[in-house]
Design a protein around this motif. Structure first.
Motif, PDB file in Angstrom:
ATOM      1  N   SER A 226       0.849  -1.081  -0.237  1.00  0.00           N
ATOM      2  CA  SER A 226      -0.118   0.047  -0.018  1.00  0.00           C
ATOM      3  C   SER A 226       0.859   1.092   0.013  1.00  0.00           C
ATOM      4  CB  SER A 226      -1.098   0.081   1.314  1.00  0.00           C
ATOM      5  OG  SER A 226      -0.056   0.117   2.530  1.00  0.00           O
ATOM      6  N   HIS A 227       0.080   2.282  -0.284  1.00  0.00           N
ATOM      7  CA  HIS A 227       0.886   3.607  -0.350  1.00  0.00           C
ATOM      8  C   HIS A 227      -0.028   4.793   0.390  1.00  0.00           C
ATOM      9  CE1 HIS A 227       3.633   2.307  -3.589  1.00  0.00           C
ATOM     10  NE2 HIS A 227       2.433   1.823  -4.218  1.00  0.00           N
ATOM     11  N   TRP A 228       0.673   5.730   1.036  1.00  0.00           N
ATOM     12  CA  TRP A 228       0.081   6.881   1.697  1.00  0.00           C
ATOM     13  C   TRP A 228      -0.722   7.805   0.600  1.00  0.00           C
ATOM     14  CZ3 TRP A 228       4.737   6.571   4.866  1.00  0.00           C
ATOM     15  CH2 TRP A 228       4.499   6.180   6.103  1.00  0.00           C
ATOM     16  N   SER A 229      -1.897   8.408   0.802  1.00  0.00           N
ATOM     17  CA  SER A 229      -2.200   9.333  -0.158  1.00  0.00           C
ATOM     18  C   SER A 229      -3.289  10.201   0.815  1.00  0.00           C
ATOM     19  CB  SER A 229      -3.043   8.659  -1.142  1.00  0.00           C
ATOM     20  OG  SER A 229      -3.500   9.686  -2.159  1.00  0.00           O
ATOM     21  N   ARG A 230      -3.762  11.170   0.113  1.00  0.00           N
ATOM     22  CA  ARG A 230      -4.658  12.225   0.819  1.00  0.00           C
ATOM     23  C   ARG A 230      -5.420  12.956  -0.068  1.00  0.00           C
ATOM     24  NH1 ARG A 230      -0.982  16.541   3.252  1.00  0.00           N
ATOM     25  NH2 ARG A 230       0.155  14.910   4.147  1.00  0.00           N
ATOM     26  N   PHE A 231      -6.816  13.466   0.195  1.00  0.00           N
ATOM     27  CA  PHE A 231      -7.613  13.927  -0.766  1.00  0.00           C
ATOM     28  C   PHE A 231      -7.070  15.475  -0.879  1.00  0.00           C
ATOM     29  CE2 PHE A 231     -10.799  10.908   0.694  1.00  0.00           C
ATOM     30  CZ  PHE A 231     -10.945  10.002  -0.519  1.00  0.00           C
ATOM     31  N   SER A 232      -7.436  16.030  -1.768  1.00  0.00           N
ATOM     32  CA  SER A 232      -6.816  17.239  -2.134  1.00  0.00           C
ATOM     33  C   SER A 232      -7.298  18.463  -1.066  1.00  0.00           C
ATOM     34  CB  SER A 232      -7.270  17.972  -3.496  1.00  0.00           C
ATOM     35  OG  SER A 232      -8.658  18.109  -3.406  1.00  0.00           O
ATOM     36  N   ASP A 233      -8.450  18.228  -0.302  1.00  0.00           N
ATOM     37  CA  ASP A 233      -8.719  19.069   0.617  1.00  0.00           C
ATOM     38  C   ASP A 233      -8.704  18.644   2.044  1.00  0.00           C
ATOM     39  OD1 ASP A 233     -10.761  17.278   0.812  1.00  0.00           O
ATOM     40  OD2 ASP A 233     -12.412  18.602   0.731  1.00  0.00           O
ATOM     41  N   ASN A 234      -7.825  17.639   2.134  1.00  0.00           N
ATOM     42  CA  ASN A 234      -7.169  16.961   3.558  1.00  0.00           C
ATOM     43  C   ASN A 234      -8.661  16.736   4.422  1.00  0.00           C
ATOM     44  OD1 ASN A 234      -5.547  16.042   5.411  1.00  0.00           O
ATOM     45  ND2 ASN A 234      -5.721  18.165   6.555  1.00  0.00           N
ATOM     46  N   SER A 235      -9.633  16.432   3.745  1.00  0.00           N
ATOM     47  CA  SER A 235     -11.041  15.981   4.077  1.00  0.00           C
ATOM     48  C   SER A 235     -10.955  14.509   4.550  1.00  0.00           C
ATOM     49  CB  SER A 235     -12.102  16.263   3.389  1.00  0.00           C
ATOM     50  OG  SER A 235     -12.105  15.485   2.204  1.00  0.00           O
ATOM     51  N   VAL A 318      -5.609   4.617 -12.341  1.00  0.00           N
ATOM     52  CA  VAL A 318      -5.891   3.966 -11.024  1.00  0.00           C
ATOM     53  C   VAL A 318      -4.636   3.762 -10.243  1.00  0.00           C
ATOM     54  CG1 VAL A 318      -6.934   1.968 -10.078  1.00  0.00           C
ATOM     55  CG2 VAL A 318      -7.746   2.950 -12.130  1.00  0.00           C
ATOM     56  N   TYR A 319      -4.916   4.241  -8.755  1.00  0.00           N
ATOM     57  CA  TYR A 319      -3.659   4.430  -7.812  1.00  0.00           C
ATOM     58  C   TYR A 319      -3.817   3.061  -7.183  1.00  0.00           C
ATOM     59  CZ  TYR A 319      -0.442   6.409  -4.406  1.00  0.00           C
ATOM     60  OH  TYR A 319       0.688   6.730  -3.671  1.00  0.00           O
ATOM     61  N   GLY A 320      -5.095   2.397  -6.833  1.00  0.00           N
ATOM     62  CA  GLY A 320      -5.379   1.342  -6.224  1.00  0.00           C
ATOM     63  C   GLY A 320      -6.871   1.247  -5.680  1.00  0.00           C
ATOM     64  N   VAL A 321      -6.875   0.938  -4.534  1.00  0.00           N
ATOM     65  CA  VAL A 321      -8.115   0.843  -3.809  1.00  0.00           C
ATOM     66  C   VAL A 321      -8.269   1.299  -2.396  1.00  0.00           C
ATOM     67  CG1 VAL A 321      -9.208  -0.869  -5.234  1.00  0.00           C
ATOM     68  CG2 VAL A 321      -8.206  -1.706  -3.071  1.00  0.00           C
ATOM     69  N   PHE A 322      -9.233   1.990  -1.891  1.00  0.00           N
ATOM     70  CA  PHE A 322      -8.990   2.414  -0.475  1.00  0.00           C
ATOM     71  C   PHE A 322      -8.938   1.561   0.613  1.00  0.00           C
ATOM     72  CE2 PHE A 322     -10.998   3.650   3.703  1.00  0.00           C
ATOM     73  CZ  PHE A 322     -10.366   4.854   3.702  1.00  0.00           C
ATOM     74  N   SER A 323      -8.177   1.375   1.565  1.00  0.00           N
ATOM     75  CA  SER A 323      -7.753   0.479   2.405  1.00  0.00           C
ATOM     76  C   SER A 323      -8.263   0.849   3.945  1.00  0.00           C
ATOM     77  CB  SER A 323      -6.257   0.115   2.537  1.00  0.00           C
ATOM     78  OG  SER A 323      -6.008  -0.976   3.645  1.00  0.00           O
ATOM     79  N   SER A 324      -7.587   1.773   4.284  1.00  0.00           N
ATOM     80  CA  SER A 324      -8.105   2.552   5.627  1.00  0.00           C
ATOM     81  C   SER A 324      -7.411   3.742   5.878  1.00  0.00           C
ATOM     82  CB  SER A 324      -7.455   1.285   6.752  1.00  0.00           C
ATOM     83  OG  SER A 324      -6.233   1.413   6.664  1.00  0.00           O
ATOM     84  N   TRP A 325      -7.899   4.479   6.790  1.00  0.00           N
ATOM     85  CA  TRP A 325      -7.421   5.761   7.295  1.00  0.00           C
ATOM     86  C   TRP A 325      -5.969   5.366   8.219  1.00  0.00           C
ATOM     87  CZ3 TRP A 325      -8.928  10.093   5.110  1.00  0.00           C
ATOM     88  CH2 TRP A 325     -10.171  10.196   4.484  1.00  0.00           C
ATOM     89  N   ASP A 326      -5.246   6.229   8.008  1.00  0.00           N
ATOM     90  CA  ASP A 326      -3.806   6.343   8.636  1.00  0.00           C
ATOM     91  C   ASP A 326      -4.035   7.018  10.139  1.00  0.00           C
ATOM     92  OD1 ASP A 326      -1.413   6.178   9.765  1.00  0.00           O
ATOM     93  OD2 ASP A 326      -0.322   7.615   8.312  1.00  0.00           O
TER      94      ASP A 326
END
Length: 405
Positions: A226-235, A318-326
């Motif tokens: 997995s990789h870290w990511s974030r929504f553009s508005d940090n929501s 496609v980056y992947g699929v959502f796993s969980s919040w960090d």
């Protein structure tokens, strides 16, 4: 030799004695205080004298009084009947700290020296109990072990991943830190001469994965990359597990506050930018009750990008699929994107999939079955089983898949 009764012990009893230099006097000073004359046996010219008032002598405290003067040629000595000296081993727990005084510096013993316990005669090693409820173990005058009520430090005197050394906290956290100049590799884990698991990874005491070795092959079992990511508005909206995500052309940035504390230790504290703050700004930061001037420093990260729920049919990014919040508590709403290995993918409610099917984005966060078996730039997963792990309220569902993002 043979004997009758209990075997003799190794204890030998003697009595304290005192020899006097005589002169023409009747008053002498005893080397040990006594309650009365019956506590000593007095001999003059090897003849035992009769104790008591009106007899040969009386004694009280250290004062010895004779009924007649001695001559300088007399030989006089006494035996202290109340001061038996016995060589024996003290009973267990019979010696208390109140019985000790001075320094007991001998090899293999402890020296109580103020608030320091010396562990060897040359004082290279010591334990110090400070007033801050911390125990310091010193070797050659340098702190090697620091033990407080919540943390054990070895090779370091302050906590933090940026401080070289070993750290164990009472909440189960462990830190191993080593600079490249001191040898490179941080941890060595050796199984010995047979194959099998090296690390067992558990959640709620159930094994969820392992790292094992077989010959020269290391396997990461139950692997999901997995990789870290974030929504553009940090929501932090509600995102269903397995939802398809696309990359954006914006990198994820992390910042730290960097400064040296009063001990000269470099500190690096995670920081979320506020207002007009930017990389390189200096701000005042309260660390353990002390204000420091800290510099905002952006981390050197070159591979993590922000993402969005996929809204493009047959998306190639496609980056992947959502796993969980960090949930690391650093202030960012980061999340994990499962990208390689095995994981679940959210399938559109109108799609029926079978094992071996290739998947593409349906353009609404769900996946659709690819119409052919050719790997394309928009192909991101292969179905491993049509077993529905969970069905969501919109009737989309998740199945086990092999990710190839």
């Amino acid at each position: 030799m043979a004997y009758i009764g209990n075997q003799p012990t190794d204890n030998f009893v003697t009595f304290a004695t005192q020899n006097f230099s005589t002169s023409a006097t009747s008053s002498y000073t005893l080397s040990h205080a006594v309650s009365n004359e019956n506590e000593i046996a007095l001999f003059i010219n090897n003849v035992r004298q009769h104790p008591g008032s009106g007899k040969a002598y009386t004694a009280s405290g250290t004062a010895l009084t004779l009924s007649a003067n001695t001559a300088s040629t007399d030989v006089m000595y006494c035996i202290f009947l109340g001061r038996a000296i016995q060589s024996t081993v003290p009973a267990t727990n019979s010696i208390t700290s109140a019985m000790l005084s001075g320094n007991l510096v001998t090899p293999g013993t402890l020296d109580v020296n103020g608030n320091e316990l010396i562990l060897d005669a040359d004082a290279d090693t010591s334990i110090t109990a400070d007033t801050d409820d911390t125990i310091h173990v010193k070797v050659g005058g340098t702190d090697k072990i620091t033990l407080s009520s919540s943390v054990f430090l070895y090779g370091k005197t302050s906590s933090g991943t940026s401080v070289n050394g070993v750290e164990f906290e009472d909440n189960g956290k462990a830190v191993f830190s080593r600079s490249g100049s001191s040898g490179g590799t941080v941890m060595f884990i050796n199984r010995g001469d047979d194959d099998g698991n090296i690390v067992s990874i558990r959640q709620a005491n159930s094994e969820e994965g392992t790292i094992s070795v077989s010959g020269s092959t290391v396997s990461y079992n139950s692997f999901t990359g997995s990789h870290w990511s974030r929504f553009s508005d940090n929501s932090k909206p509600t995102i269903l597990k397995g939802t398809i995500l696309e990359t954006l052309d914006t990198m994820v940035n992390w910042y730290n506050l960097e400064f040296n504390d009063n001990d000269g230790t470099a500190q690096k504290i995670p920081h979320v930018l506020t207002g007009s703050q930017s990389d390189g700004d200096k701000i005042t930061y309260d660390y353990n009750g002390i204000d420091y001037e800290a510099t905002i420093v952006k981390e050197d990260d070159i591979k993590h990008m922000k993402s969005k729920v996929s809204d493009t049919t047959d998306a190639k990014n496609v980056y992947g699929v959502f796993s969980s919040w960090d949930e690391d508590g650093e202030g960012y709403n980061d999340f994990y994107v499962a990208s390689v290995g095995s994981f679940v993918v959210r399938i559109h409610k109108d799609e029926t999939v079978a094992k071996g099917d290739l998947l593409q984005s349906n353009g609404d966060g769900t996946a659709k079955k690819q119409s052919d078996d050719n790997i394309k730039s928009s192909t991101f997963a292969k179905v491993l089983s049509n077993t529905k792990i969970e069905t969501y309220s919109d009737d989309s569902y998740i199945v086990p898949c092999s990710l190839m993002c």
